[in-house]
Each structure stands twice: as structure tokens, then as C-alpha cells.
Design an enzyme around this catalytic site. Structure first.
Site, short mmCIF file in Angstrom:
data_model
loop_
_atom_site.label_atom_id
_atom_site.label_comp_id
_atom_site.label_asym_id
_atom_site.label_seq_id
_atom_site.Cartn_x
_atom_site.Cartn_y
_atom_site.Cartn_z
CG ASP A 9 45.47 37.14 48.12
OD1 ASP A 9 44.27 36.51 48.17
OD2 ASP A 9 45.76 37.31 47.15
CG ASP A 11 44.74 32.66 43.86
OD1 ASP A 11 45.51 31.27 43.87
OD2 ASP A 11 43.61 32.59 43.98
C1 BG6 Z 1 40.91 34.55 44.23
C2 BG6 Z 1 41.58 35.12 43.01
O1 BG6 Z 1 42.06 34.23 45.05
O2 BG6 Z 1 40.33 33.48 44.19
C3 BG6 Z 1 40.52 35.23 41.88
O3 BG6 Z 1 42.40 36.27 43.30
C4 BG6 Z 1 39.50 34.18 41.73
O4 BG6 Z 1 41.14 35.82 40.61
C5 BG6 Z 1 39.06 33.79 43.27
O5 BG6 Z 1 38.43 34.49 40.82
C6 BG6 Z 1 38.11 32.53 43.18
O6 BG6 Z 1 38.99 31.24 43.08
P1 BG6 Z 1 38.43 29.93 42.57
O7 BG6 Z 1 39.69 29.19 42.77
O8 BG6 Z 1 37.35 29.76 43.72
O9 BG6 Z 1 37.67 29.90 41.46
MG MG Z 2 45.62 37.59 45.16
#
Ligand code: BG6
Ligand code: MG
Length: 211
Positions: A9, A11
Site C-alpha cells: 500500500d 499512503d
Molecule cells: C488511499 C488513502 O491510499 O487513497 C485514502 O488511504 C484515500 O485515504 C485514497 O482516500 C484515494 O486517494 P486519492 O489520492 O485518489 O484522493
Molecule cells: Mg494506507
């Protein structure tokens, strides 16, 4: 060695963009007068942008049109990307860089499996734009975690079956997705004690013990 590949993963695992997600959603929630704190933010880990917004709006006293929701999501993303622009290779910790290199030296195939549509931008910012053998992200899936699609896609891109890949996650939704896809999961951070994960690590370098 049981595993031939690892799917990370992004984030909250590879880098700490989860704090920027929080700040951007908090700004929007404050503007709309909706209660939102770090504990509630944990519910957004791993889920898509629009599903995150839906969770935030559950605490709102009024309803919003689809058009308004789209505008809120765009506003949040614009602020989030402004925060991401501050990131540089210095935001990739030595621990993560060295551990990734260790896995590469072991001959493992390495991938990212993230719900985020900002994945390519973030990887570029932290200097990992060309590092991974495969990147499956929010731009190439129709179902976000806890659906296993993003991990199945990453495994397919690596040319490996799920049982030969380890998934690394910090979100309960991500652990659920990994298990649903037939992967072993190593959980850390917010999801560290998730009983569905096979491995539980205190820190990124602890992943070496999962091989
Ligand atoms: C994930 C995060 O990696 O990406 C979530 O953990 C987030 O919190 C999701 O909502 C979508 O992210 P983005 O950058 O497409 O808005
Ligand atoms: Mg994550």
C-alpha cells in the site's frame, strides 16, 4: 521462500501522505461545519476519494447534490496536491528505502497497490517513480478496497498468483481486501492488530521477518 512478490500500500506504508489527506479533509469539513477528527480520519484509510467524502458527509446535517459533492472532492484534491508538492525524496525514510532495496536484492518482485489516483505523482515526488516492477492504483480500478481488485491487478502485473505475494497494509479496509483476494497480509500502523493479517509488524523494517 514462500513469497516471490510484495505488494505495498502507498499512503501510510511507503510514505506519510495520510497526514496530508487528513489536513485536506479537515479543511473541507471545517468549512462545511462537519465534525471531523483524526479518529474519524482512520475510517478513510484505503477507501476511494468519493467514498471518503461520503463517510465525512454522514455527519452533516444537510444533504448535497452530486454536483456539490464533485466540487467538494475536487477542492479537497486540489488542497491535497498543494501539500504533496512539498514532498521530495527526503520524505522517503532511510528505513523504507533500505528495506525496499533489501527485498529487491532478495530477488523479490515489488509492486504498489493503492486506491489513490495520485499514486504516480507521489511516487515521482519521493523519488520512486521508476522503482517498482508494477503499479496498480486508483486510476486502473473500478472497485476500491475493501474489494481486492487493486491487489489482484498488481499480482497480475507482476505475473504472480496471490498465494505467492505478500500484501503490506496500514488500513483495515486494505487487510480485508488482501484476504478477500487470497493474499497473506502484513499489517502495520492503524491496522497493526487486525486479526485477519498473517503478520503484524511495528515498523517497516520488521517486514524482513515475514519472508
Ligand atoms: C488511499 C488513502 O491510499 O487513497 C485514502 O488511504 C484515500 O485515504 C485514497 O482516500 C484515494 O486517494 P486519492 O489520492 O485518489 O484522493
Ligand atoms: Mg494506507
Amino acid at each position: 521462500m514462500k513469497y516471490q512478490g510484495i505488494i505495498f500500500d502507498l499512503d501510510g506504508v511507503i510514505c506519510s501522505t495520510d497526514e496530508y489527506h487528513y489536513q485536506a479533509w479537515k479543511t473541507l469539513a471545517d468549512q462545511l461545519g462537519i465534525p471531523f477528527d483524526r479518529e474519524r480520519n482512520n475510517l478513510l484509510r484505503g477507501v476511494s476519494r468519493m467514498e471518503s467524502l461520503k463517510i465525512i458527509l454522514e455527519k452533516s446535517e444537510r444533504t448535497y447534490s452530486e454536483q456539490e459533492k464533485q466540487a467538494f472532492a475536487e477542492q479537497k484534491n486540489a488542497l491535497y496536491r498543494t501539500l504533496l508538492r512539498q514532498m521530495s525524496p527526503a520524505d522517503l525514510s532511510d528505513e523504507v528505502r533500505e528495506t525496499l532495496q533489501f527485498f529487491r536484492d532478495c530477488g523479490l518482485r515489488l509492486a504498489v497497490g493503492s486506491s489513490s489516483k495520485n499514486t504516480p505523482f507521489i511516487l515521482e515526488r519521493i523519488g520512486l517513480g521508476d522503482f517498482f516492477d508494477a503499479v496498480a492504483d486508483g486510476n486502473c480500478i473500478t472497485h476500491s478496497k475493501p474489494h481486492p481488485e487493486v491487489f489482484l491487478k498488481a499480482a497480475e502485473m507482476l505475473g504472480l498468483p496471490p498465494e505467492r505475494c505478500l500484501v503490506v497494509e496500514d488500513a483495515h479496509a486494505g487487510v480485508e481486501a488482501a484476504v478477500a483476494g487470497g493474499f497473506d497480509c502484513a499489517s502495520m500502523g492503524d491496522a497493526k492488530d487486525d486479526a485477519r493479517a498473517k503478520w503484524h509488524v511495528n515498523r517497516f523494517s520488521g517486514l524482513r521477518g515475514c519472508l
